[in-house]
Motif scaffolding. Structure first.
Motif, mmCIF file in Angstrom:
data_model
loop_
_atom_site.group_PDB
_atom_site.id
_atom_site.type_symbol
_atom_site.label_atom_id
_atom_site.label_comp_id
_atom_site.label_asym_id
_atom_site.label_seq_id
_atom_site.Cartn_x
_atom_site.Cartn_y
_atom_site.Cartn_z
ATOM 1 N N GLY A 193 8.868 1.841 0.837
ATOM 2 C CA GLY A 193 9.373 0.266 0.836
ATOM 3 C C GLY A 193 10.530 0.121 1.717
ATOM 4 N N LEU A 194 10.923 -1.217 2.115
ATOM 5 C CA LEU A 194 11.818 -1.597 2.821
ATOM 6 C C LEU A 194 13.102 -2.222 2.135
ATOM 7 C CD1 LEU A 194 10.165 -2.987 6.144
ATOM 8 C CD2 LEU A 194 10.935 -0.617 5.595
ATOM 9 N N GLY A 195 14.359 -1.472 2.606
ATOM 10 C CA GLY A 195 15.516 -1.999 1.826
ATOM 11 C C GLY A 195 16.357 -2.458 3.020
ATOM 12 N N THR A 196 17.758 -2.511 2.710
ATOM 13 C CA THR A 196 19.080 -2.953 3.598
ATOM 14 C C THR A 196 19.998 -2.118 3.063
ATOM 15 O OG1 THR A 196 19.807 -4.778 2.297
ATOM 16 C CG2 THR A 196 17.964 -5.239 3.991
ATOM 17 N N GLY A 223 -4.982 -2.016 11.509
ATOM 18 C CA GLY A 223 -3.885 -1.263 12.106
ATOM 19 C C GLY A 223 -3.441 -0.037 11.292
ATOM 20 N N PRO A 224 -2.277 0.622 11.701
ATOM 21 C CA PRO A 224 -1.820 1.651 11.240
ATOM 22 C C PRO A 224 -1.524 1.883 9.733
ATOM 23 C CG PRO A 224 -0.004 0.967 12.705
ATOM 24 C CD PRO A 224 -1.322 0.078 12.811
ATOM 25 N N LEU A 225 -1.295 0.670 9.274
ATOM 26 C CA LEU A 225 -1.044 0.638 7.815
ATOM 27 C C LEU A 225 -2.077 0.080 6.934
ATOM 28 C CD1 LEU A 225 2.578 -0.594 7.932
ATOM 29 C CD2 LEU A 225 2.025 1.839 7.454
ATOM 30 N N HIS A 226 -3.239 0.046 7.446
ATOM 31 C CA HIS A 226 -4.372 -0.535 6.874
ATOM 32 C C HIS A 226 -4.466 -0.127 5.233
ATOM 33 C CE1 HIS A 226 -8.657 -2.198 7.226
ATOM 34 N NE2 HIS A 226 -8.716 -1.626 6.119
ATOM 35 N N GLY A 227 -4.559 -1.399 4.445
ATOM 36 C CA GLY A 227 -4.660 -1.335 3.250
ATOM 37 C C GLY A 227 -3.482 -0.589 2.407
ATOM 38 N N LEU A 228 -2.519 -0.087 3.134
ATOM 39 C CA LEU A 228 -1.244 0.550 2.132
ATOM 40 C C LEU A 228 -0.604 -0.448 1.354
ATOM 41 C CD1 LEU A 228 0.142 3.113 1.639
ATOM 42 C CD2 LEU A 228 1.698 2.518 3.584
ATOM 43 N N VAL A 266 8.268 -8.287 7.875
ATOM 44 C CA VAL A 266 7.298 -8.493 6.928
ATOM 45 C C VAL A 266 6.277 -8.695 7.894
ATOM 46 C CG1 VAL A 266 6.179 -9.871 5.421
ATOM 47 C CG2 VAL A 266 8.598 -9.161 5.123
ATOM 48 N N ARG A 267 6.356 -9.369 9.032
ATOM 49 C CA ARG A 267 5.131 -10.079 9.849
ATOM 50 C C ARG A 267 4.673 -8.792 10.548
ATOM 51 N NH1 ARG A 267 3.990 -10.033 15.000
ATOM 52 N NH2 ARG A 267 6.086 -9.596 15.497
ATOM 53 N N ILE A 268 5.531 -7.576 10.868
ATOM 54 C CA ILE A 268 4.990 -6.505 11.475
ATOM 55 C C ILE A 268 4.292 -5.734 10.297
ATOM 56 C CG2 ILE A 268 5.654 -4.490 12.487
ATOM 57 C CD1 ILE A 268 8.239 -5.742 13.384
ATOM 58 N N LEU A 269 4.787 -5.467 9.179
ATOM 59 C CA LEU A 269 3.912 -4.911 8.242
ATOM 60 C C LEU A 269 2.743 -5.231 8.028
ATOM 61 C CD1 LEU A 269 6.641 -4.378 5.558
ATOM 62 C CD2 LEU A 269 5.794 -2.577 7.016
ATOM 63 N N VAL A 317 1.656 -6.348 1.184
ATOM 64 C CA VAL A 317 3.039 -6.565 0.810
ATOM 65 C C VAL A 317 2.814 -7.303 -0.662
ATOM 66 C CG1 VAL A 317 5.123 -7.866 0.767
ATOM 67 C CG2 VAL A 317 4.071 -6.888 2.923
ATOM 68 N N TYR A 318 2.854 -6.752 -1.667
ATOM 69 C CA TYR A 318 2.519 -6.978 -2.994
ATOM 70 C C TYR A 318 3.581 -7.202 -4.041
ATOM 71 C CZ TYR A 318 3.114 -2.053 -4.380
ATOM 72 O OH TYR A 318 3.635 -0.928 -4.377
ATOM 73 N N VAL A 319 4.715 -6.742 -3.935
ATOM 74 C CA VAL A 319 5.808 -6.757 -4.726
ATOM 75 C C VAL A 319 7.166 -6.782 -3.817
ATOM 76 C CG1 VAL A 319 4.896 -5.685 -6.723
ATOM 77 C CG2 VAL A 319 6.161 -4.447 -4.948
ATOM 78 N N LYS A 320 8.330 -7.728 -4.734
ATOM 79 C CA LYS A 320 9.494 -7.743 -4.244
ATOM 80 C C LYS A 320 10.494 -7.038 -5.241
ATOM 81 C CE LYS A 320 11.157 -11.234 -1.621
ATOM 82 N NZ LYS A 320 11.529 -12.378 -1.398
ATOM 83 N N THR A 321 11.485 -6.661 -4.717
ATOM 84 C CA THR A 321 12.245 -5.955 -5.986
ATOM 85 C C THR A 321 13.585 -6.590 -6.078
ATOM 86 O OG1 THR A 321 12.947 -4.385 -4.310
ATOM 87 C CG2 THR A 321 11.230 -3.681 -5.559
#
Length: 593
Positions: free
Chosen positions: A266-269, A156-161, A197-200, A207-211
């Protein structure tokens, strides 16, 4: 009651092998009561488990360098990286790096190794990480490399990121404590995973870390009884910004991680500042979209069900183009088909193009707010904002003074939202493990549920809640009327906060960002300068008649302490104008850099 020590370095996080959680946004899953002080043992065990997973070659040798020795750690990890790994983490935008992986210049595994190592180093120095999922991440990266080698195509468009996410995002195999000891011990499943996260993952991201987040995301600065205090990567004696709360200077681990280039995006809120303030104090770009633009389904949250000013998710990165890149990918997945609260509005590339074209003709018009009438910005912010105005006028753009309905009204609306239940949910979550509130939470919600009731009064009645909704709508209507009366500006430029950062424990105010939440406006933060003790100094000011908060924040400024810190500015559009504010940010990036 003894407070949990927060000096221990945060390290790699592995989920404890316990029960699984259910697919719900509500974090308060009932469980057995934990005895008083047992929370210390549970949290210590969690940290010890995480520490045991760090590869020896990824450890920062003891003793860790102090903040006095090395205050700025944004480049510290380079000493542990090969030149190739340094290139991977330093040379590219997220969008460009995906191209490099697709073309076989780098493998997904080596990209993950570079960012994983850098993230772990940042975590040890700033306490920015709550979970690190390297085992499953490397498994996924290997699968992606094999797929590309076998088929010649990307997933997909984020392959390996590698993509980082705030602790609120539920990730399969990880825990989601949102800073509460009582919520540890539950591993997420594929069914409970957050929609974003499912979309990512479907787009090929790793997805390798949470902050790290403050307890319940409702505190002045990021601190909790599990991981501890998250420091600013530019100056570890200062705050990194965080999640929104009452009278706060938001702080969160996502910004410290990305500032250290342990992640590119990354994604935040954000419900009052929690994307934009951390980005602003960390030299980053951060977007707060309008409610319903991106899927919030499956996130853990406090105040779940509160609808006056809902929290939203948005990206943080090193470039505005990467923010657009991530928005486009998330929206191209048609998230409204799974999350009914998402507006069926695809990414509008034509808006981006139209805005950029009109800018070339110098038809842009900006409103500029020097200060909001509540808290005066410190000298570095005043200077950078004035320099920005001069640059805009020098480019032929029209700039007008912005004098809308009082932002103090928006601040008061947010205060009522954040205290609607008098802090009872927050204290209920602390009570799950009989843990005391950390000082940053206690500042807003007191040290106990009974004290919070005494300080804040009883929870809001349904009639008062309805009245608050009407007040919010009225404010939006009056603000729109003023906007129209100016002849229609393209965007409003204003400070992100009154200070470039704060000393630990001194966070007070989020009014500059909170107004965009009350208006449900699209807003992006963009780096615009750097504080300079030689240029800024300590300015004298007539303090007669100013509020106690204004006086306290003004007197907290020290040109020596804050020298060299990033200065961000906020670009606010109208509701659902994400494409427009990002196009303007891309247009202004070279000018402000």
């Amino acid at each position: 009651m003894e407070n949990l020590p927060i000096s221990d370095p945060l390290i790699l996080t592995a989920p404890l092998e316990t029960s699984t959680s259910t697919a719900t946004n509500n974090p308060t899953v009932p469980g057995p009561k934990i005895e008083t002080n047992e929370y210390i043992t549970i949290a210590s065990t969690k940290r010890a488990t995480l520490a045991s997973l760090i590869p020896p070659e990824w450890r920062v040798p003891d003793p860790l360098p102090s903040a006095d020795e090395i205050p700025n750690v944004t480049k510290y990890a380079l000493k542990y990286l090969t030149s190739r790994e340094a290139d991977i983490t330093e040379k590219y935008t997220a969008e460009d790096l995906v191209v490099q992986i697709a073309q076989g210049v780098y493998s997904a595994v080596e990209v993950l190794r570079a960012f994983g190592r850098r993230a772990v180093v940042a975590g040890q120095l700033t306490n920015c990480l709550s979970e690190v999922l390297l085992s499953q991440a490397f498994k996924r990266a290997t699968e992606l490399d094999n797929h590309l080698a076998t088929t010649g195509t990307t997933v997909g468009p984020l392959h390996g990121l590698p993509v980082s996410v705030k602790d609120q995002f539920r990730v399969e195999g990880a825990q989601t404590s949102i800073g509460f000891v009582g919520l540890l011990g539950k591993k997420e499943t594929k069914e409970s995973e957050s929609e974003a996260v499912r979309i990512l993952k479907e787009a090929g991201a790793v997805v390798y870390v949470k902050t790290n987040v403050p307890s319940g995301m409702m505190a002045i600065e990021t601190n909790n009884n599990i991981i501890g205090y998250t420091s600013n990567a530019y100056n570890r004696d200062l705050s990194s910004g965080g999640s929104s709360g009452v009278f706060l200077f938001p702080t969160q681990g996502e910004a410290s991680l990305i500032a250290s280039r342990g992640s590119l995006i990354g994604l935040g809120t954000d419900i009052g500042a929690s994307i934009r303030l951390p980005a602003g104090v960390s030299g980053l770009y951060g977007l707060k979209p309008s409610v319903g633009r991106l899927p919030y389904q499956g996130l853990a949250n406090t105040m779940d069900g509160q609808t006056v000013i809902p929290s939203v998710i948005g990206p943080i990165s090193h470039s505005p183009s990467d923010l657009s890149f991530m928005m486009k990918i998330l929206l191209n997945s048609k998230p409204w088909e799974r999350d009914p609260n998402v507006i069926p509005l695809p990414w509008r590339s034509d808006v981006d193009e139209e805005v950029r074209a009109s800018g070339k003709d110098r038809k842009r018009k900006f409103g500029v707010m020097q200060w909001d009438g509540m808290v005066m910005p410190h000298p570095p912010i005043q200077r950078v904002l004035q320099e920005t105005v001069e640059k805009l006028r020098g480019e032929g753009f029209e700039v007008i003074d912005w004098n809308p309905p009082a932002h103090s009204e928006a601040f008061n609306i947010l205060f009522k939202v954040f205290t609607a239940d008098s802090g009872q949910e927050i204290h209920g979550l602390f009570s799950l493990a009989s843990e005391p509130p950390v000082p940053e939470v206690a500042l807003s919600y007191s040290n106990s549920a009974s004290a919070a009731l005494s300080a804040l009064g009883p929870p809001m009645t349904i009639t008062a809640y309805w009245e608050l909704q009407k007040q919010t709508l009225s404010y939006r209507e009056r603000y729109a009327e003023y906007w129209n009366s100016t002849g229609g500006v393209d965007a409003v430029i204003m400070p992100v906060a009154p200070s470039v950062s704060v000393r630990k424990g001194e966070g007070k105010y989020f009014g500059y960002t909170g107004v965009a939440n009350v208006l449900d406006a699209a807003s992006v933060v963009i780096p615009a300068g750097v504080s300079d003790k030689g240029k800024d100094g300590r300015k004298e000011r007539d303090m007669d008649g100013v509020s106690d908060m204004d006086k306290t924040i003004w007197e907290s400024y020290d040109p020596e302490v804050f020298d060299g810190m990033p200065v961000g500015l906020q670009i606010m559009g109208r509701r659902l104008e994400e494409e427009k504010v990002l196009a303007i940010a891309k247009e202004l990036e070279p000018l402000l850099r």
